[in-house]
Write a protein that holds these residues in place. Structure first.
Motif, mmCIF file in Angstrom:
data_model
loop_
_atom_site.group_PDB
_atom_site.id
_atom_site.type_symbol
_atom_site.label_atom_id
_atom_site.label_comp_id
_atom_site.label_asym_id
_atom_site.label_seq_id
_atom_site.Cartn_x
_atom_site.Cartn_y
_atom_site.Cartn_z
ATOM 1 N N PHE A 1 -7.475 -8.453 -17.602
ATOM 2 C CA PHE A 1 -7.022 -7.239 -16.917
ATOM 3 C C PHE A 1 -5.581 -7.410 -16.444
ATOM 4 O O PHE A 1 -4.793 -6.468 -16.506
ATOM 5 C CB PHE A 1 -7.929 -6.880 -15.742
ATOM 6 C CG PHE A 1 -7.596 -5.533 -15.173
ATOM 7 C CD1 PHE A 1 -8.092 -4.378 -15.765
ATOM 8 C CD2 PHE A 1 -6.758 -5.405 -14.079
ATOM 9 C CE1 PHE A 1 -7.755 -3.119 -15.271
ATOM 10 C CE2 PHE A 1 -6.415 -4.158 -13.574
ATOM 11 C CZ PHE A 1 -6.922 -3.010 -14.179
ATOM 12 N N ALA A 2 -5.231 -8.615 -15.991
ATOM 13 C CA ALA A 2 -3.856 -8.870 -15.557
ATOM 14 C C ALA A 2 -2.883 -8.673 -16.721
ATOM 15 O O ALA A 2 -1.779 -8.138 -16.538
ATOM 16 C CB ALA A 2 -3.725 -10.275 -14.992
ATOM 17 N N THR A 3 -3.269 -9.058 -17.913
ATOM 18 C CA THR A 3 -2.427 -8.851 -19.090
ATOM 19 C C THR A 3 -2.262 -7.361 -19.366
ATOM 20 O O THR A 3 -1.159 -6.883 -19.647
ATOM 21 C CB THR A 3 -3.036 -9.561 -20.314
ATOM 22 O OG1 THR A 3 -3.180 -10.951 -20.012
ATOM 23 C CG2 THR A 3 -2.158 -9.393 -21.539
ATOM 24 N N LEU A 4 -3.366 -6.608 -19.269
ATOM 25 C CA LEU A 4 -3.286 -5.150 -19.439
ATOM 26 C C LEU A 4 -2.385 -4.532 -18.365
ATOM 27 O O LEU A 4 -1.595 -3.631 -18.646
ATOM 28 C CB LEU A 4 -4.681 -4.526 -19.364
ATOM 29 C CG LEU A 4 -5.602 -4.835 -20.544
ATOM 30 C CD1 LEU A 4 -7.034 -4.426 -20.219
ATOM 31 C CD2 LEU A 4 -5.116 -4.132 -21.799
ATOM 32 N N ALA B 1 -11.855 -7.746 -20.230
ATOM 33 C CA ALA B 1 -11.739 -7.170 -18.882
ATOM 34 C C ALA B 1 -13.045 -6.513 -18.472
ATOM 35 O O ALA B 1 -13.465 -6.611 -17.312
ATOM 36 C CB ALA B 1 -10.592 -6.162 -18.840
ATOM 37 N N ARG B 2 -13.698 -5.828 -19.404
ATOM 38 C CA ARG B 2 -14.976 -5.183 -19.096
ATOM 39 C C ARG B 2 -16.052 -6.202 -18.753
ATOM 40 O O ARG B 2 -16.985 -5.907 -18.014
ATOM 41 C CB ARG B 2 -15.429 -4.319 -20.266
ATOM 42 C CG ARG B 2 -14.557 -3.088 -20.421
ATOM 43 C CD ARG B 2 -14.959 -2.265 -21.585
ATOM 44 N NE ARG B 2 -16.262 -1.670 -21.278
ATOM 45 C CZ ARG B 2 -16.858 -0.785 -22.028
ATOM 46 N NH1 ARG B 2 -16.306 -0.404 -23.145
ATOM 47 N NH2 ARG B 2 -18.014 -0.290 -21.680
ATOM 48 N N SER B 3 -15.926 -7.422 -19.290
ATOM 49 C CA SER B 3 -16.908 -8.460 -18.977
ATOM 50 C C SER B 3 -16.551 -9.227 -17.706
ATOM 51 O O SER B 3 -17.247 -10.164 -17.331
ATOM 52 C CB SER B 3 -17.049 -9.428 -20.159
ATOM 53 O OG SER B 3 -15.852 -10.176 -20.311
ATOM 54 N N GLY B 4 -15.441 -8.808 -17.038
ATOM 55 C CA GLY B 4 -15.094 -9.420 -15.755
ATOM 56 C C GLY B 4 -13.955 -10.414 -15.816
ATOM 57 O O GLY B 4 -13.652 -11.065 -14.815
ATOM 58 N N ASN C 1 0.141 -5.993 -16.825
ATOM 59 C CA ASN C 1 1.535 -6.312 -17.150
ATOM 60 C C ASN C 1 2.060 -5.470 -18.307
ATOM 61 O O ASN C 1 3.229 -5.082 -18.314
ATOM 62 C CB ASN C 1 1.681 -7.796 -17.469
ATOM 63 C CG ASN C 1 1.507 -8.665 -16.237
ATOM 64 O OD1 ASN C 1 1.787 -8.239 -15.120
ATOM 65 N ND2 ASN C 1 1.027 -9.876 -16.435
ATOM 66 N N GLU C 2 1.215 -5.162 -19.272
ATOM 67 C CA GLU C 2 1.637 -4.383 -20.432
ATOM 68 C C GLU C 2 1.873 -2.915 -20.089
ATOM 69 O O GLU C 2 2.713 -2.268 -20.701
ATOM 70 C CB GLU C 2 0.599 -4.485 -21.556
ATOM 71 C CG GLU C 2 0.594 -5.831 -22.238
ATOM 72 C CD GLU C 2 -0.430 -5.923 -23.356
ATOM 73 O OE1 GLU C 2 -1.057 -4.899 -23.711
ATOM 74 O OE2 GLU C 2 -0.602 -7.037 -23.872
ATOM 75 N N HIS C 3 1.115 -2.370 -19.128
ATOM 76 C CA HIS C 3 1.168 -0.931 -18.875
ATOM 77 C C HIS C 3 1.765 -0.550 -17.526
ATOM 78 O O HIS C 3 1.911 0.639 -17.238
ATOM 79 C CB HIS C 3 -0.234 -0.326 -19.014
ATOM 80 C CG HIS C 3 -0.801 -0.501 -20.384
ATOM 81 N ND1 HIS C 3 -0.241 0.066 -21.503
ATOM 82 C CD2 HIS C 3 -1.877 -1.200 -20.816
ATOM 83 C CE1 HIS C 3 -0.953 -0.256 -22.566
ATOM 84 N NE2 HIS C 3 -1.936 -1.030 -22.182
ATOM 85 N N HIS C 4 2.103 -1.525 -16.697
ATOM 86 C CA HIS C 4 2.626 -1.233 -15.361
ATOM 87 C C HIS C 4 3.876 -0.359 -15.427
ATOM 88 O O HIS C 4 4.000 0.632 -14.696
ATOM 89 C CB HIS C 4 2.919 -2.523 -14.599
ATOM 90 C CG HIS C 4 3.455 -2.276 -13.215
ATOM 91 N ND1 HIS C 4 4.795 -2.111 -12.961
ATOM 92 C CD2 HIS C 4 2.816 -2.137 -12.027
ATOM 93 C CE1 HIS C 4 4.975 -1.894 -11.677
ATOM 94 N NE2 HIS C 4 3.798 -1.899 -11.084
ATOM 95 N N ALA C 5 4.813 -0.694 -16.306
ATOM 96 C CA ALA C 5 6.081 0.044 -16.370
ATOM 97 C C ALA C 5 5.850 1.506 -16.747
ATOM 98 O O ALA C 5 6.459 2.411 -16.147
ATOM 99 C CB ALA C 5 7.023 -0.615 -17.374
ATOM 100 N N GLU C 6 4.966 1.764 -17.696
ATOM 101 C CA GLU C 6 4.734 3.143 -18.133
ATOM 102 C C GLU C 6 4.048 3.972 -17.045
ATOM 103 O O GLU C 6 4.413 5.111 -16.793
ATOM 104 C CB GLU C 6 3.900 3.153 -19.414
ATOM 105 C CG GLU C 6 3.871 4.491 -20.074
ATOM 106 C CD GLU C 6 3.339 4.435 -21.494
ATOM 107 O OE1 GLU C 6 3.085 5.514 -22.036
ATOM 108 O OE2 GLU C 6 3.173 3.331 -22.035
#
Length: 196
Positions: A32-35, A24-27, A37-42
């Protein structure tokens, strides 16, 4: 009897998350979409626990991830998980929202009306009186739709023009409770005005 081994504790950064962060840091938008999806609920649960308005809460969730995407290159492991960084962003957005709300709600009436521009003709006076009666009816109707405590807090605070501490004393409540009742009552009235 054999002693049982303790469960292995996974340190922050273990698993796939560091790899996703590096991508994600490299663009890499998919990482980032996976991150997301993993953290949206929290993140959503954190914000919804502090914001009553569901639409505003979802806007703040989206703004949290948008800011995270813009600043992903600044994230570094500091012994905390990535979701802690997201929650910090969310907390700052909530604080900013309430600061802005306070300045919007507590504006002197003199700042809202330019009294020099008013013309004192009979027609203007009559129209102002009619508008005042209609506004009073609207406010009265909206107050009736509130809970008794919200109604009392808004009545004392804004219509009787009491301070927060005086309102709290009159209602036998804490100042924080009065602020919360007032905020929730005004939010409900705002929704009623939009629906009407």
């Amino acid at each position: 009897m054999k002693p049982q081994a303790s469960p292995k504790i996974t340190p922050p950064g273990a698993g796939r998350e560091p790899e996703l962060l590096a991508l994600a840091r490299s663009g890499d938008r998919e990482a980032f979409a996976t991150l997301y999806n993993e953290h949206h609920a929290e993140v959503s649960r954190y914000i919804r626990g502090r914001i009553v308005d569901a639409y505003l809460a979802e806007d703040l969730v989206q703004e949290t991830f948008l800011r995270a995407l813009r600043r992903i290159s600044t994230f570094t492991w500091q012994g905390r998980e990535f979701v802690a960084w997201l929650v910090t962003i969310a907390r700052n957005l909530i604080v900013d929202h309430f600061k802005a709300l306070r300045t919007r709600l507590e504006r002197p009436v003199g700042d809202l009306v330019d009294t020099d521009a008013l013309v004192d003709s009979a027609e203007d006076t009559g129209l102002r009186k009619l508008a005042a009666v209609e506004a009073a009816d609207t406010v009265h109707g909206a107050l009736l739709a509130l809970t008794p405590d919200q109604h009392a807090a808004i009545q004392l605070r804004y219509l009787n023009e009491l301070s927060i501490s005086a309102t709290a004393r009159a209602m036998c409540r804490t100042e924080g409770s009065v602020k919360q009742l007032t905020y929730r009552g005004l939010t409900a009235m705002r929704h009623l005005a939009v629906a009407a």
